[in-house]
Design a protein around this motif. Structure first.
Motif, PDB file in Angstrom:
ATOM      1  N   ALA A 194      35.944  24.786  56.693  1.00  0.00           N
ATOM      2  CA  ALA A 194      37.253  24.257  57.337  1.00  0.00           C
ATOM      3  C   ALA A 194      37.185  25.506  58.528  1.00  0.00           C
ATOM      4  CB  ALA A 194      38.362  24.503  56.487  1.00  0.00           C
ATOM      5  N   GLY A 195      36.925  26.769  58.325  1.00  0.00           N
ATOM      6  CA  GLY A 195      36.988  27.964  59.183  1.00  0.00           C
ATOM      7  C   GLY A 195      36.016  27.494  60.271  1.00  0.00           C
ATOM      8  N   ALA A 196      34.852  27.039  60.122  1.00  0.00           N
ATOM      9  CA  ALA A 196      34.025  26.766  61.336  1.00  0.00           C
ATOM     10  C   ALA A 196      34.467  25.649  62.207  1.00  0.00           C
ATOM     11  CB  ALA A 196      32.655  26.359  60.684  1.00  0.00           C
ATOM     12  N   VAL A 197      35.194  24.515  61.656  1.00  0.00           N
ATOM     13  CA  VAL A 197      35.807  23.702  62.277  1.00  0.00           C
ATOM     14  C   VAL A 197      36.915  24.084  63.374  1.00  0.00           C
ATOM     15  CG1 VAL A 197      37.021  21.332  62.233  1.00  0.00           C
ATOM     16  CG2 VAL A 197      35.068  21.583  60.754  1.00  0.00           C
ATOM     17  N   ALA A 198      37.820  24.908  62.605  1.00  0.00           N
ATOM     18  CA  ALA A 198      38.877  25.440  63.403  1.00  0.00           C
ATOM     19  C   ALA A 198      38.243  26.425  64.443  1.00  0.00           C
ATOM     20  CB  ALA A 198      39.816  26.027  62.505  1.00  0.00           C
ATOM     21  N   LEU A 199      37.180  27.292  64.143  1.00  0.00           N
ATOM     22  CA  LEU A 199      36.773  28.290  65.220  1.00  0.00           C
ATOM     23  C   LEU A 199      36.070  27.559  66.334  1.00  0.00           C
ATOM     24  CD1 LEU A 199      36.029  31.298  66.048  1.00  0.00           C
ATOM     25  CD2 LEU A 199      33.929  30.816  64.498  1.00  0.00           C
ATOM     26  N   THR A 235      30.370  31.537  70.057  1.00  0.00           N
ATOM     27  CA  THR A 235      30.946  30.640  68.983  1.00  0.00           C
ATOM     28  C   THR A 235      30.114  31.259  67.728  1.00  0.00           C
ATOM     29  OG1 THR A 235      31.307  29.004  70.588  1.00  0.00           O
ATOM     30  CG2 THR A 235      31.396  28.568  68.175  1.00  0.00           C
ATOM     31  N   TYR A 236      28.593  31.398  67.928  1.00  0.00           N
ATOM     32  CA  TYR A 236      27.877  31.767  66.710  1.00  0.00           C
ATOM     33  C   TYR A 236      28.359  32.974  65.988  1.00  0.00           C
ATOM     34  CZ  TYR A 236      23.877  31.583  63.821  1.00  0.00           C
ATOM     35  OH  TYR A 236      23.095  31.656  62.616  1.00  0.00           O
ATOM     36  N   GLY A 237      28.516  34.076  67.109  1.00  0.00           N
ATOM     37  CA  GLY A 237      28.695  35.355  66.647  1.00  0.00           C
ATOM     38  C   GLY A 237      30.083  35.457  65.938  1.00  0.00           C
ATOM     39  N   ALA A 238      31.161  34.655  66.517  1.00  0.00           N
ATOM     40  CA  ALA A 238      32.312  34.796  65.923  1.00  0.00           C
ATOM     41  C   ALA A 238      32.336  34.043  64.614  1.00  0.00           C
ATOM     42  CB  ALA A 238      33.461  34.030  66.755  1.00  0.00           C
ATOM     43  N   ALA A 239      31.564  32.958  64.548  1.00  0.00           N
ATOM     44  CA  ALA A 239      31.329  32.593  62.941  1.00  0.00           C
ATOM     45  C   ALA A 239      30.578  33.451  61.778  1.00  0.00           C
ATOM     46  CB  ALA A 239      30.524  31.074  63.263  1.00  0.00           C
ATOM     47  N   LEU A 240      29.668  34.248  62.469  1.00  0.00           N
ATOM     48  CA  LEU A 240      29.003  35.225  61.548  1.00  0.00           C
ATOM     49  C   LEU A 240      30.024  36.225  61.207  1.00  0.00           C
ATOM     50  CD1 LEU A 240      25.617  35.538  63.310  1.00  0.00           C
ATOM     51  CD2 LEU A 240      26.128  34.235  61.335  1.00  0.00           C
ATOM     52  N   TYR A 245      30.309  28.740  59.012  1.00  0.00           N
ATOM     53  CA  TYR A 245      29.026  28.252  59.509  1.00  0.00           C
ATOM     54  C   TYR A 245      28.769  28.003  60.838  1.00  0.00           C
ATOM     55  CZ  TYR A 245      28.561  27.316  54.305  1.00  0.00           C
ATOM     56  OH  TYR A 245      28.435  27.541  53.049  1.00  0.00           O
ATOM     57  N   GLY A 246      28.085  28.930  61.308  1.00  0.00           N
ATOM     58  CA  GLY A 246      27.791  28.730  62.736  1.00  0.00           C
ATOM     59  C   GLY A 246      27.411  27.701  63.435  1.00  0.00           C
TER      60      GLY A 246
END
Length: 431
Positions: A194-199, A235-240, A245-246
């Motif tokens: 859910a966090g990855a979709v929102a991010l 985006t990937y850095g923020a996900a990490l 999930y990036g």
């Protein structure tokens, strides 16, 4: 190292000149790269020796970058309206179909290869996702492509490389000493997805808004190619950083960026055409994707010398392609969603590739070294190589055959709509 540069340069030059000829043949570019990679390995001219276990760290990074670029490109390429009826099939493929596939692969690995159940589950999670990099022959060809099969395969490749991550983590937990299932459910499934979709949505919309403002004020960006790579990295850095999930975040960011439409100062998602910069970013990321494909598939081919070839491991790869993927797809995808022809082709085109290489190396890098890793790597490489060979050889003729039958309705729902519009077609459809 010198021979490696010479080889990659020669392959790129030859494929640039022979690209159209290869495209007309019943084979894929990936199949050519795989054959070249095998030829340069220890079983061929012995220019390079790649081992998925010994060189897992560097291969993991290369595969990770390749998958990220491909996922962003897939998001830009998909011009699907954000409605359930359009995303129902891809979401089912990335969830229920993938869960059945994991179970089927785990069962086959336990029965044919003698893997313990935790390792078998981990192998199922590694090989379950389809590949967004190698599936270009069966993906949408342009933003207005509305073929139901191509859309389903493209969206599936974008989604399930991220939704496979909880299963990989579960497999690693089962191999470990004290699995924490409560944390896995809430942190690794609910929050991380859910966090990855929102991010991803926030990053895509924010950058699309920034690009639109700059284009209105100064006419455009000087280096839009930097925007693609920067957007992926941010985006990937923020996900990490947020432990989401990036892969999912980057895919959703590309999707949100391409579908952003502005009404006043606020961006929102819609089914409208993507902004012009999205198309330019798509062209750039597609070229990067092809370069990554060359490098990674050459590495896969060069690593085949490590495979412990046996009838059991070949039977395992064949079971995945011919039984597990088709059954999982036919059980979960109904004929009300796709025509029978497209449903059968969807069941066949479960292409495994670079995504599985990433998950295999990630799993082995995050587990304590054990003897099962070599057989694990062998099973992964065999499944990928068999998939590249079988799907690469069949993609062009099967897609051409389907194109020749384009007069067939996309689905039963389409038949009903067409019949209501055209009584003559209604009579023909009944006949």
């Amino acid at each position: 190292m010198v021979s490696w540069f010479l080889l990659v340069g020669a392959v790129l030059v030859v494929m640039a000149f022979a690209g159209r000829w290869v495209a007309r043949m019943p084979l894929s570019f990936a199949l050519v790269y795989l054959a070249v990679g095998f030829a340069i390995g220890p079983d061929g001219v012995n220019l390079v020796a790649i081992d998925l276990v010994a060189h897992g760290g560097i291969i993991e990074i290369l595969a990770e970058v390749a998958v990220l670029i491909s996922l962003f490109a897939v998001g830009l390429r998909l011009n699907l309206p954000l409605a359930w009826k359009f995303w129902r099939t891809p979401i089912k493929l990335a969830t229920s179909t993938m869960l059945l596939t994991i179970a089927g692969i785990a069962l086959a690995a336990h029965a044919l290869l003698g893997f313990d159940w935790p390792v078998a589950v981990l192998l199922g999670a590694v090989l379950a996702p389809t590949d967004p990099v190698l599936a270009s022959d069966v993906q949408v060809r342009h933003a207005d492509d509305r073929d139901a099969l191509r859309l389903a395969l493209t969206a599936e490749g974008g989604l399930n490389d991220g939704t496979a991550f909880p299963a990989v983590i579960l497999g690693l937990m089962l191999i470990g000493a004290a699995p924490d299932f409560s944390r896995w459910v809430w942190h690794d499934v609910v929050w991380a997805i859910a966090g990855a979709v929102a991010l991803g949505t926030a990053c895509g919309l924010l950058l699309a808004w920034a690009v639109a403002r700059i284009r209105r004020s100064s006419g455009g960006l000087e280096f839009e190619e930097f925007l693609a790579l920067g957007m992926i990295a941010l985006t990937y850095g923020a996900a990490l950083a947020t432990e989401t999930y990036g892969f999912i975040a980057v895919f959703v960011a590309g999707l949100a960026f391409a579908q952003a439409k502005f009404h006043g100062p606020r961006p929102r998602l819609s089914a409208a055409a993507a902004p012009g910069s999205a198309q330019r970013l798509l062209v750039f990321t597609t070229q990067c994707e092809r370069l990554a494909e060359v490098a990674l598939v050459l590495l896969i081919g060069a690593a085949l010398w490590t495979v412990s070839w046996s009838l059991q491991i070949i039977a395992f790869g064949a079971t995945l392609m011919l039984i597990v993927r088709p059954l999982a797809t036919l059980i979960t995808i109904r004929t009300s969603e796709l025509s029978r022809l497209r449903r059968r082709l969807l069941a066949w085109f479960g292409i495994r590739g670079i995504g599985s290489v990433y998950y295999a190396t990630y799993a082995m890098e995050n587990a304590d070294y054990a003897p099962w890793m070599h057989e694990f790597a062998s099973a992964t490489l065999v499944a990928i190589a068999m998939s590249i060979a079988a799907h690469g050889a069949s993609a062009t003729p099967l897609m051409n055959w389907m194109r020749a039958r384009r007069s067939a309705p996309e689905s039963r729902a389409d038949v009903g709509r067409d019949e209501n519009r055209d009584p003559k077609r209604k009579k023909a459809a009944r006949a």
